[in-house]
Structure formats: C-alpha cells, structure tokens
Design a protein around this motif. Sequence first.
Motif, PDB file in Angstrom:
ATOM      1  N   PHE B  74      -4.275 -14.341  13.480  1.00  0.00           N
ATOM      2  CA  PHE B  74      -3.805 -13.011  13.100  1.00  0.00           C
ATOM      3  C   PHE B  74      -3.301 -12.305  14.350  1.00  0.00           C
ATOM      4  O   PHE B  74      -4.074 -11.961  15.238  1.00  0.00           O
ATOM      5  N   GLU B  75      -1.976 -12.146  14.432  1.00  0.00           N
ATOM      6  CA  GLU B  75      -1.387 -11.484  15.604  1.00  0.00           C
ATOM      7  C   GLU B  75      -0.423 -10.395  15.153  1.00  0.00           C
ATOM      8  O   GLU B  75       0.783 -10.576  15.223  1.00  0.00           O
ATOM      9  N   PRO B  76      -0.942  -9.278  14.673  1.00  0.00           N
ATOM     10  CA  PRO B  76      -0.028  -8.250  14.168  1.00  0.00           C
ATOM     11  C   PRO B  76       0.761  -7.650  15.328  1.00  0.00           C
ATOM     12  O   PRO B  76       0.168  -7.268  16.333  1.00  0.00           O
ATOM     13  N   TYR B  77       2.079  -7.629  15.216  1.00  0.00           N
ATOM     14  CA  TYR B  77       2.845  -7.051  16.321  1.00  0.00           C
ATOM     15  C   TYR B  77       3.164  -5.588  16.084  1.00  0.00           C
ATOM     16  O   TYR B  77       3.654  -4.910  16.958  1.00  0.00           O
ATOM     17  N   ASN B  78       2.882  -5.094  14.899  1.00  0.00           N
ATOM     18  CA  ASN B  78       2.941  -3.651  14.676  1.00  0.00           C
ATOM     19  C   ASN B  78       2.092  -3.313  13.450  1.00  0.00           C
ATOM     20  O   ASN B  78       1.641  -4.216  12.747  1.00  0.00           O
ATOM     21  N   PRO B  79       1.834  -2.020  13.229  1.00  0.00           N
ATOM     22  CA  PRO B  79       0.960  -1.653  12.099  1.00  0.00           C
ATOM     23  C   PRO B  79       1.482  -2.149  10.752  1.00  0.00           C
ATOM     24  O   PRO B  79       0.685  -2.487   9.876  1.00  0.00           O
ATOM     25  N   ALA B  80       2.796  -2.201  10.604  1.00  0.00           N
ATOM     26  CA  ALA B  80       3.325  -2.665   9.315  1.00  0.00           C
ATOM     27  C   ALA B  80       2.900  -4.113   9.058  1.00  0.00           C
ATOM     28  O   ALA B  80       2.546  -4.484   7.929  1.00  0.00           O
ATOM     29  N   ALA B  81       2.908  -4.927  10.129  1.00  0.00           N
ATOM     30  CA  ALA B  81       2.493  -6.315   9.976  1.00  0.00           C
ATOM     31  C   ALA B  81       1.005  -6.386   9.632  1.00  0.00           C
ATOM     32  O   ALA B  81       0.582  -7.206   8.804  1.00  0.00           O
ATOM     33  N   ALA B  82       0.216  -5.502  10.257  1.00  0.00           N
ATOM     34  CA  ALA B  82      -1.212  -5.479   9.962  1.00  0.00           C
ATOM     35  C   ALA B  82      -1.446  -5.084   8.508  1.00  0.00           C
ATOM     36  O   ALA B  82      -2.257  -5.696   7.806  1.00  0.00           O
ATOM     37  N   ARG B  83      -0.685  -4.075   8.060  1.00  0.00           N
ATOM     38  CA  ARG B  83      -0.841  -3.640   6.670  1.00  0.00           C
ATOM     39  C   ARG B  83      -0.458  -4.755   5.707  1.00  0.00           C
ATOM     40  O   ARG B  83      -1.128  -4.983   4.710  1.00  0.00           O
ATOM     41  N   ALA B  84       0.622  -5.466   6.043  1.00  0.00           N
ATOM     42  CA  ALA B  84       1.075  -6.548   5.167  1.00  0.00           C
ATOM     43  C   ALA B  84      -0.002  -7.627   5.062  1.00  0.00           C
ATOM     44  O   ALA B  84      -0.151  -8.274   4.029  1.00  0.00           O
ATOM     45  N   ALA B  85      -0.789  -7.787   6.133  1.00  0.00           N
ATOM     46  CA  ALA B  85      -1.844  -8.796   6.111  1.00  0.00           C
ATOM     47  C   ALA B  85      -3.113  -8.271   5.442  1.00  0.00           C
ATOM     48  O   ALA B  85      -4.076  -9.007   5.286  1.00  0.00           O
ATOM     49  N   GLY B  86      -3.122  -7.004   5.059  1.00  0.00           N
ATOM     50  CA  GLY B  86      -4.271  -6.459   4.340  1.00  0.00           C
ATOM     51  C   GLY B  86      -5.222  -5.631   5.185  1.00  0.00           C
ATOM     52  O   GLY B  86      -6.366  -5.423   4.818  1.00  0.00           O
ATOM     53  N   VAL B  87      -4.752  -5.151   6.335  1.00  0.00           N
ATOM     54  CA  VAL B  87      -5.587  -4.298   7.170  1.00  0.00           C
ATOM     55  C   VAL B  87      -5.058  -2.870   7.089  1.00  0.00           C
ATOM     56  O   VAL B  87      -3.879  -2.630   7.341  1.00  0.00           O
ATOM     57  N   ALA B  88      -5.912  -1.926   6.719  1.00  0.00           N
ATOM     58  CA  ALA B  88      -5.492  -0.531   6.615  1.00  0.00           C
ATOM     59  C   ALA B  88      -6.387   0.310   7.499  1.00  0.00           C
ATOM     60  O   ALA B  88      -7.501  -0.094   7.824  1.00  0.00           O
ATOM     61  N   MET B  89      -5.884   1.471   7.885  1.00  0.00           N
ATOM     62  CA  MET B  89      -6.682   2.306   8.783  1.00  0.00           C
ATOM     63  C   MET B  89      -6.555   3.784   8.443  1.00  0.00           C
ATOM     64  O   MET B  89      -5.457   4.279   8.182  1.00  0.00           O
ATOM     65  N   VAL B  90      -7.692   4.472   8.443  1.00  0.00           N
ATOM     66  CA  VAL B  90      -7.713   5.931   8.290  1.00  0.00           C
ATOM     67  C   VAL B  90      -8.049   6.511   9.648  1.00  0.00           C
ATOM     68  O   VAL B  90      -9.105   6.239  10.202  1.00  0.00           O
ATOM     69  N   PHE B  91      -7.118   7.291  10.185  1.00  0.00           N
ATOM     70  CA  PHE B  91      -7.291   7.795  11.539  1.00  0.00           C
ATOM     71  C   PHE B  91      -8.155   9.040  11.551  1.00  0.00           C
ATOM     72  O   PHE B  91      -8.293   9.739  10.555  1.00  0.00           O
TER      73      PHE B  91
END
Lengths: 360, 508
Positions: B74-91
């Motif tokens: 898992f190497e997300p290069y930006n938040p969109a890639a992380a979201r596409a992989a199923g990782v979300a974040m509430v800041f």
Amino acid sequence: MIRLEKRPSPSRVWAAMTPVLAVVATMIAGGFLFWMLGKDPLESIRTIFWDPLFHETFGPYSRPQLLVKAAPLILIAIGLSLGFRAGVWNIGAEGQYIMGAICGAGVGLAFFPADNPLIFPTMILAGALGGWAWAMIPGFLKVRFGTNEILVSLMLVYVAEALLASVSQGLLQNPDGMGFPGSRNFRDFPAAHNAEIFTNTGMHWGVVFAFVAVIFAYVLLTRHMLGFHVRLTGEAPRAARFAGVNPTRLVLFCLGTSGALAGMAGMFEVSGPAGQISIDFNSGYGFTAIIVAFLGRLHPIGILLAGLLMALTYIGGELAQLMLGLPAAAIQMFQGMLMFFLLAMDMLTNYRIRFSMKTA
Amino acid sequence: MEEIRAQDALLTLEGLTKAYPGVVANDDVSFSILPGEVHALLGENGAGKSTLVKMIYGLVKPDQGEMRLKGEVFEPYNPAAARAAGVAMVFQHFSLFDALTVAENIALGMDNPPKPRELTSQIRQVSEAYGLPLDPKRTVGDLSAGERQRVEIIRCLLQDPKLLIMDEPTSVLTPHEVEILFETLRKLTAEGTAILYISHKLEEIRALCEHATILRLGKVVDTCDPREKSARELAEMMVGTSLHVPERDPSEPGDVVIEMDHVSLHSHTAFGTDLKDVSLAVRAGEVVGIGGVAGNGQDEFLSALSGEAWLSSGEVRLKGTCIANLRPNQRRALAVLSAPEERLGHSAAPDMSLTENALLTAAVRQRLTKRGFLRWGKTESFAKDVIKEFDVRTPGPDNAARSLSGGNLQKFVIGREVLQKPEVLVVNQPTWGVDASAAAAIRQSLLDLAADGAAVIVISQDLDELLEIADRFTALYEGKLADPVPTKGLTVETIGLMMGGGEEETAA
C-alpha cells in the motif's frame, strides 16, 4: 520526480539569494531575447550592465546618471515597502509622484523670481504634502468605506496625469514660453533649482533624501515599535489587533508615508533633472518602484541595491538603444522579466526542491 | 503477539520511518490494525502521531518502511489514492465551507460525487443508519462543532471505508455528543470497519478502544489493551514519567477584581456569536471555569475582556473602575491580560521569532520599549525566561513561532502572559492539543497565579480540566452565560445541561 517540500520556516539564505538568481535568470533570458532580435547576446548584456559604468567614452557621462535615476526609485520604493509589509497595497505612487511635482513646482513658481533660501525647503514640504494628500484619498476611502486601495490608488494615477496635462498648458505654463506647453525651467530660477551638490556626480538633494529615507526605514523597521506593528500587521492582522495596533491609523500611516515620499521624489525630479513641468514629465518611476521594492525584498538595504540596479538597466537600456539599435520595448520587457523571475524564484524561500527516484 | 495479529491484519505497518530537517518524526514504526477493531494511537504532542496518519492517508511519503493493506503493498501517493483503497480520515480541524449546505460540502469532498438529489438521499440514509442526525439541506455555518464533525464523518462513510482514521474527534464535543459518536463508531466496527483513533483523552480510549499503540518521540514504546489499564498507567506509558497532578490549597477568595455587568457585544465575524447580557464577577485568588461547546461566544467573551472589541452595551469594571473604553494595551498596563485560543495568527504571529512574539503582548508591562524604540536585548531575555520557565522545547528564541509544535507554542503563549504577573488573566483553551505533562504544567501555573491573588478565567472545552482547576463553573451557550456554581459536587451530567442552555438535547 521533482517534488516541492514546504520548509518548516522560510529560508533566510534563499530570501537573500533569490534576487541575485532572478537577475542572473533575467540576463540569460534577456540575452536569448536579444539573440532572437539578431543582436549579439553577450554584447547586449555587457552594454546594459557594464558599459554605463566602465566604458571609456560613455562611463563619465552615465555614472552620474546612476544616482539621478536611482534616487526617485529608492525614495518611492522605501515608502511603498512600508505599506507592502503591512498588507497595504499602494499601487498609485506614480500619481502621488506627479502631484508632488505639481505642488512643489507650483509653490516654487509662485515666488518667481524671488531669491530667498527658504523657497527650496518650502517646495520640498509642498511636494511631500501634495503626494501625502493624493495618497490620503484611497486611505480615507479605505478606512471609512472599505474600498480597495489598489483600485482607487491606481485610478488616481490617471486623474493625476490629466491634471498634469492641464496645468502644463494652463496654470503653470511658462508665460514667456511663446505658447509651448510646460512651465518655466528651474535652471533659470536658482532659488528653486535642485542643482547638483557636487558637480558631475549626479548628487542632488533627492539623492540625499533617498539615503536618509533608507536609514529612517531601516531604523523604523528594526528598532521601533511602529515598525514592529507594520510588520506584525502584514504577518498576522488578528495578532496585530490583539497586540494593540489600531488598523485605521496604520493604514493611514502607510499610505501617507508612501505618498509623501513619492511626492518628494516628484518634486526633486521636476526641480532638478527634469527641470520643468511638462505634459509627459512623469516617466513611470512610480510603477518601476514597485519592482524595486520587491526586488529589494521590502528591506531598506535591499531596496537601495535594487534601486541602483534598476537605474543601471534604465541607463544601459538607453545606451543599448543608441549603440545596438535595440527597441525601447525590449528594455521594458527586460525589467518585466526581472519581476517575473523574482516572483517565481520566491518559491525557493518557502519550499525546497526534492529529487526522488520513485515515480508515482 | 504482533506476529499473530499481522496474519489477518487489515493494515500492517513495517518499519515506517520519516525524517524532517532536524527531527525524526517516525522511527521504525511497526504495528497492525485488525478489521473491526478500534485501535488507539496514543502519544504526547510531537510524538509523531500526525506524521504517521498522514503517511497512511497519503499526505506524506515515508522515507523507509512498508505498508500493507489486506496483504498487498500500500503506497498511496495522495489522499485520493488512499481513499480509493478504502482509507478515510476525519481531521481535527474541519475543512468545510460555512456558506454552503451540508450536501454541497460533502459533494465537494468526494472524488466522484453523485447527482445532488441522489446524494441527499444517500446522506439521509447513512445518517439514519449510523445514528448521526443531520439535515443535508442546512447551511454549515449554522451547525455546531459536533454537527460539523458529523458532516465530515458522513462524507467518509459515503465512500464505504475499510479503515477510518479519527484525529482528536471528541475535542469539540459535548458529553452527549461524545456518546452519540461512540455509538456510531461501535456500529461501524460491528460491520468490520477498523478505526484508528487518536486522542489525548485516556478515559475515552479506555472506554472505546480494544488495542493501543503508544508512541513516544517517534518510536513505538508499548502496546496494550487499554481496557485492562488505568488511565494513570496509560498516561505514564505515554509520558515516560509520572504525571504531575496539580495541587491546590483552597484559599478564601478576596475582593471582586474583574466584573462584567450585563455585557452585550455584537460579533463582527460572519459566523460569530453575539454576547447577550453576560454578567460575571471574579474575585482575587479565584479560578472561574467557563465551559461550552465551541462557537457559543468564547472568542467574543475573551475579546470583551482583552479590549479587542467594543461592547454594544454593559460595562467591564476592574476593581470598580470602568475599563470598557480602554484599548488592549491600556488594559495590559492595568494587569488585565489574556491568551486567545487560536495560537497561529491570533495570540502569536507564525513567521515571527519567539523574541518578536514576546514583544507582541509584553511590550507594555515588561517595559520593552523606550520612547517607542525597542529594547531587543531585554525582549530576548524575556523570551528566554518564558522558554525556560515553561519548558518550551525549541532551539532558541530566534526560531519562528510556526516551527514549534502546537503544545510548545501554547506553553510559550501562556507563559508569556503568566510571567507578566497579571491581576486578571483570561485564557481560552489553555491546553488544547497539548500533551498530558505540559497540560498539567500549564494548569499548575494558572493555579499558582490564582494562589498569588490573581483572578483567573479559564475558557475550555475540556470539562475534566475545568473540574480540576476551577473554583466555580459556568458555561456559554449561544452567547449567554449561565449563573456560576461551585465546582465541588458538580456532575458531568449537570454540566452538560448548562452547556446545552438548560434543555436536554433530544437524542437521535
């Protein structure tokens, strides 16, 4: 892949380096531009930056010109830099410069042909007041009605130009001028003439005032509470208010000071190097000073150096027109490029460039 | 234990390292998160929690190490890639536009937003399913902090995440809102979603999380099941030393020092809250705690006392003399000091050095100017005093305020006021985002100040903090201040009622 990484705090080294880099980049791009115009790039650059100072024939003529051209630029840019530091954007220094010239010259000419040592000091005061009053218009409108000082001050430049054209054909027109537009020449009016203090140095009273302004601004910004408040307002307006800064007073102070200095610059120019009020007496110093202010990093010493450099491009540009037949517009483009490269290079103070092998 | 966990983990981190100029934020961090668990990430300020979650969310790239999501690299290069992989974040800080509606805000944060009507019904569906009451048509500017957080959570849930990262989610919530949030999180984990939960609040972590990873100075120092540990044990793991518990001899409060008499104030910010008929008297040696959910007039309350805003009616009196017409520095001269909530940009100028920031409020009382000219030597030594007395971790007073971590800057800002020996000190969120030991030190300094005879007003959303240090408690709700009551014997439930304007919020 090249990435930009934000620095934890702005780099001081790069803040000092970027103007130098911008000048180098401008020389390279400018050389390319001259090459495309069919000129020898190295010779063009040498003509602009080297010959005005060191050429055997032209040097003695152009060296004094350096101070003559730099003084108004520095005087205006110092004033502008105070406002720019505080986030007050006076773009209309050109207008304040014209109004200072009109008021200063007007007061002087009213005494023609009297010979009194107080005439010249009175003219300086009148020039400063004229520029100050012209800058107070956007200032008052901003603090009272919240108007944008950028637009108002810029538009007032055109009003001032119209006034200049009007007085040079009316109120201040030379009665002995046989109907030609333009005022009496101050060379014929010793008590009001801003002559060279030392012959053949270019050193006139405007130069003295420019140096005084540099020192004044330096002390103000580094040693005085008012200068601290100016910087604080630009960095963090809310913190400035918390620190007890009165935003209204600060806006008026910044606009007033830059207006007064621009007005003085106009008065010194009209009574000295220009010699008379004429329709096209103004030559864009008020606008070029904006570049000077930024090229000098809004720092008094930086502005001093930037003013001298910019003066050099003026003189060198004229020389290049004469010697190489470069068009005048090419020199203006040259100055524009300087601003462009400076803004682009500024990124390096806040970001560092990282090269990484991995590609996304 | 980690090896066994790693086998069926959702996300595994192996040897993650990230260095910034001058500091190693994460050093060889390894742990794994199981599906359906609430995993706590615990650590002091500057321990490296934010950097770690930024790497997981694709905002920062690790220098070394590897992440695996469901066994795959898992190497997300930006938040969109992380979201596409199923990782979300509430800041911690919400990125919402006040002038737009809930649905519009959610659409803006999505990579492929559906049509407005569809989205509205999706929002309704999700908000009902997870017990997060929220009307998609409302304007965000009118929402409370808790409701704004719901917007962020729903935005994440619409993407159907497998891992939800939450950064300090309860710092802005009322106790009741916290309960609603926990219910939601439990529903999510029951469906198999994993939650990475970052918090300073140890009791919450004990109540909610099944597994905790503790970071100190960028390294994993311990893992545990927080349910089996006491809050004190957790705190000690995190800090590495014993907690400093504030002590205080109860003293007889003296005469009234500062008094607000039917103060009303019109807020000049677009979504600010007007103060309405606020009255409060604080005596020498007394600490008054003001609770309330963020955005109920806290900023305006402070500005009425600091002198940044003019009152529309009423009076502020210092020992019986009206000071309502005095400007901030005139009030400082009379020893009325304050420290606003927003550190960067309000109580401190981010790009200026600590010395310059010391000058910002201390010029008058510390006599840092002479006929308008600055005394830099004296200013720098005052800044050094603050740094030393309040254990501000920085290479020196020449460093920019921005370069300090939030907790350290907060210590500086509070220390700057405390060392000026105020007779009245008003602080807003004095320990917000500050680690446990620093928070204890700040609280102790406020108590010491009161013990020396100052009147101290603490505005905070951390109820435990207020209960710990305040003699009397009151709360702001929609710009109105409740009558203060003695802190002794107060229950969290009663306080919740005061914070909600005296009415029980109807549960969803």
